[in-house]
Design a protein around this motif. Structure first.
Motif, PDB file in Angstrom:
ATOM      1  N   THR A 111       0.665  -1.090   0.061  1.00 54.44           N
ATOM      2  CA  THR A 111      -0.098  -0.011   0.165  1.00 54.44           C
ATOM      3  C   THR A 111       0.956   1.336   0.044  1.00 54.44           C
ATOM      4  O   THR A 111       0.707   1.988  -0.911  1.00 54.44           O
TER       5      THR A 111
ATOM      6  N   SER B 100     -10.637  -3.543  -9.235  1.00 54.29           N
ATOM      7  CA  SER B 100      -9.922  -4.955  -8.780  1.00 54.29           C
ATOM      8  C   SER B 100      -9.109  -5.708  -9.920  1.00 54.29           C
ATOM      9  O   SER B 100      -8.039  -6.153  -9.688  1.00 54.29           O
TER      10      SER B 100
ATOM     11  N   CYS C 298     -11.430   2.126   3.306  1.00 57.07           N
ATOM     12  CA  CYS C 298     -10.552   3.475   2.906  1.00 57.07           C
ATOM     13  C   CYS C 298     -11.268   4.569   3.012  1.00 57.07           C
ATOM     14  O   CYS C 298     -12.639   4.685   3.069  1.00 57.07           O
TER      15      CYS C 298
ATOM     16  N   ALA D 263      -5.858   3.423   3.631  1.00 53.24           N
ATOM     17  CA  ALA D 263      -6.558   2.249   3.167  1.00 53.24           C
ATOM     18  C   ALA D 263      -5.973   0.743   3.854  1.00 53.24           C
ATOM     19  O   ALA D 263      -4.751   0.775   4.011  1.00 53.24           O
TER      20      ALA D 263
ATOM     21  N   TYR E  73      -7.597  -5.382   3.609  1.00 51.02           N
ATOM     22  CA  TYR E  73      -7.910  -6.354   2.580  1.00 51.02           C
ATOM     23  C   TYR E  73      -8.477  -7.760   2.771  1.00 51.02           C
ATOM     24  O   TYR E  73      -8.561  -8.432   1.688  1.00 51.02           O
TER      25      TYR E  73
ATOM     26  N   TYR F  65      -4.945   0.514  -4.100  1.00 48.96           N
ATOM     27  CA  TYR F  65      -5.337   1.484  -3.027  1.00 48.96           C
ATOM     28  C   TYR F  65      -4.381   2.320  -2.857  1.00 48.96           C
ATOM     29  O   TYR F  65      -4.550   3.655  -2.794  1.00 48.96           O
TER      30      TYR F  65
ATOM     31  N   PHE G  86     -11.508   6.407  -5.759  1.00 44.56           N
ATOM     32  CA  PHE G  86     -11.164   6.345  -4.189  1.00 44.56           C
ATOM     33  C   PHE G  86     -12.592   6.475  -3.591  1.00 44.56           C
ATOM     34  O   PHE G  86     -12.705   5.847  -2.650  1.00 44.56           O
TER      35      PHE G  86
ATOM     36  N   LEU H 153     -14.852   3.745  -3.724  1.00 45.74           N
ATOM     37  CA  LEU H 153     -14.654   2.612  -2.617  1.00 45.74           C
ATOM     38  C   LEU H 153     -14.690   3.196  -1.411  1.00 45.74           C
ATOM     39  O   LEU H 153     -15.160   2.324  -0.411  1.00 45.74           O
TER      40      LEU H 153
END
Ligand SMILES: Cc1cc2nc3c(=O)[nH]c(=O)nc-3n(C[C@H](O)[C@H](O)[C@H](O)COP(=O)(O)OP(=O)(O)OC[C@H]3O[C@@H](n4cnc5c(N)ncnc54)[C@H](O)[C@@H]3O)c2cc1C
Length: 421
Positions: free
Chosen positions: A36, A98, A347, A357, A360, A371, A386, A389
């Motif tokens: 990340t 994704s 996030c 974020a 997972y 992310y 962003f 999500l």
């Protein structure tokens, strides 16, 4: 903490950073040198931002350097929960993000020449015959999402590909796979350094101000920045109070056998795919480049690594491959997965200039990279994806004295569910 990890023993790179000494300023301060944080750092450094990464331990020390190396599709929650939260059209956009996560990984590996043993193919195997209908629905869902390259395998077909008879079929994906996670992580760090990012190791952020003018203080210095990106995931602990309780660290363990030789390794997984069963408490495994079995699974909320971890894990492996009962286990290690209550990553913003974020939920190899990139996009002024999500809502985990008993109870529930479903 020193871990007996196959990845550390076989890594092809050394990438290091010095400890932060003194006070510095930056455009962006990034917390955590896993996928990340490093992904955000790379994007921002490439765009000309002054980026300082603070890593409490060493680069890739967290989940990014220890995981199963399985490059997965979509979200750990499955698409249904995303649709329930975002509606069908935006959930499709989330799925596309994704998929872009996998593409980002592949592009970076090629662009930065990261030697990390990528192999394609992934089999999701069902432990019970009646679960074949679930696989069919899953294949149908992928079709509707425009995600191709998937095949349903009957029990007989699967048994030509796997050296076990315990499963009753599988969904085989062509566009998911596996790699050496630590080599990728170090390659990513190397790319970020070459782009101009500064990475400080052994520099835990002990105190943070996540307001409009963020800063982070370590034992020997302080970073003041215009923006902050938090990628501490399961290892962040309580240092950022609003984030504690949004994820739960759950330990998962992996063993690596001695080298089995190419023929025996092929007799276990003929075409070198990544493999997982479809249980909630999942078994995940694959071959390594040097023909070992890397077998992961189990889960623990207690934070205590079992003694004799290799032998603790062996029955899990021999339940699938009894033929491995006498092989030597050369490496055994574990790491913390950050799970959210709905298994969709979490996030958002803590202030207009501080992004985070995490969570997972065991499926972050590709997603964490994405992310990180999306947070970098926010800093650069584009927050649309962003924000999509970030609309996902999560129930926080309980704090205080109830935390552990409730989680152990949840764990028992899922064990029973796996056994009877
Ligand atoms: C055993 C295991 C197996 C897994 N298998 C898979 C798999 O096969 N496929 C898959 O997709 N996903 C898998 N995962 C999950 C995946 O590895 C993670 O989702 C992903 O690596 C998360 O990356 P990250 O950068 O967010 O977190 P991490 O890689 O954990 O990095 C966070 C970093 O932040 C640092 N940090 C924390 N707090 C501070 C602080 N205060 N100051 C400075 N630094 C701090 C930590 O030291 C750590 O290095 C697995 C995870 C584990 C543990």
């Amino acid at each position: 903490m020193k871990i007996n990890s196959y990845y550390q023993a076989t890594t092809n790179r050394t990438v290091t950073g010095t400890e932060l000494q003194g006070d510095v300023s930056a455009d962006v301060c990034v917390i955590g040198a896993g996928y990340t944080g490093l992904s955000a750092a790379l994007e921002l450094a490439q765009a000309g931002y002054k980026v300082v990464v603070l890593e409490a331990e060493t680069i890739g020390w967290g989940a990014s350097g220890r995981n199963g190396g399985q490059i997965c599709t979509g979200f750990s929650s499955g698409q249904g929960k995303i649709i329930a939260q975002l509606g069908k059209a935006d959930a499709k956009k989330a799925f596309d993000i994704s998929e872009e996560a996998k593409k980002l990984l592949i592009d970076r590996i090629a662009k930065h020449k990261i030697d990390c043993d990528v192999e394609w193919g992934y089999m999701h195997c069902i432990p019970k015959p009646h679960q074949f209908a679930e696989l069919q629905a899953w294949a149908q869902e992928y079709e509707e999402l425009g995600y191709g390259g998937n095949t349903l395998l009957t029990k007989a077909e699967l048994e030509t590909k796997l050296g076990t008879t315990i499963y009753h079929g599988a969904l085989r994906e062509q566009h998911a796979g596996h790699f050496h996670p630590l080599n990728y992580c170090l390659g990513l760090a190397d790319a970020a350094l070459k782009a101009g990012a500064i990475i400080h190791e052994n520099s835990a952020a002990l105190e943070l101000d996540t307001g409009a003018k963020p800063w982070a203080r370590t034992a020997k210095g302080k970073v003041s920045a215009k923006f902050m990106i938090i990628g501490g995931n399961a290892y962040l602990g309580k240092v950022v109070k609003p984030l504690y309780g949004r994820v739960m660290p759950v330990a998962s363990y992996i063993i690596a056998t001695e080298p089995l030789g190419e023929n025996q390794a092929k007799a276990l997984i003929a075409d070198n795919e990544a493999v997982a069963n479809t249980n909630f408490i999942v078994d995940y495994y694959r071959r390594s480049k040097d023909h070992r079995m890397l077998f992961g699974g189990r889960a623990s909320y207690s934070g205590v690594t079992p003694p004799a971890l290799g032998e603790y894990m062996r029955p899990r492996m021999t339940a699938v491959f009894p033929q491995l009962k006498d092989v030597k286990i050369d490496y055994a290690w574990g790491g913390n997965i950050a799970i959210t209550s709905n298994r969709i990553p979490d996030c958002g913003r803590l202030s207009p200039t501080v992004y985070y974020a995490h969570g997972y939920s065991g499926q972050g190899v590709a997603l964490a990279n994405m992310y990180g990139k999306l947070m970098a996009e926010c800093v650069m002024g584009t927050a649309e994806r962003f924000d999509l999500l970030a609309r996902v809502k999560h129930l926080p985990f309980p704090g205080g004295a109830l935390r552990m008993p409730l989680l152990v109870a949840a764990m028992m529930y899922y064990r029973v569910k796996d056994a009877i479903s």
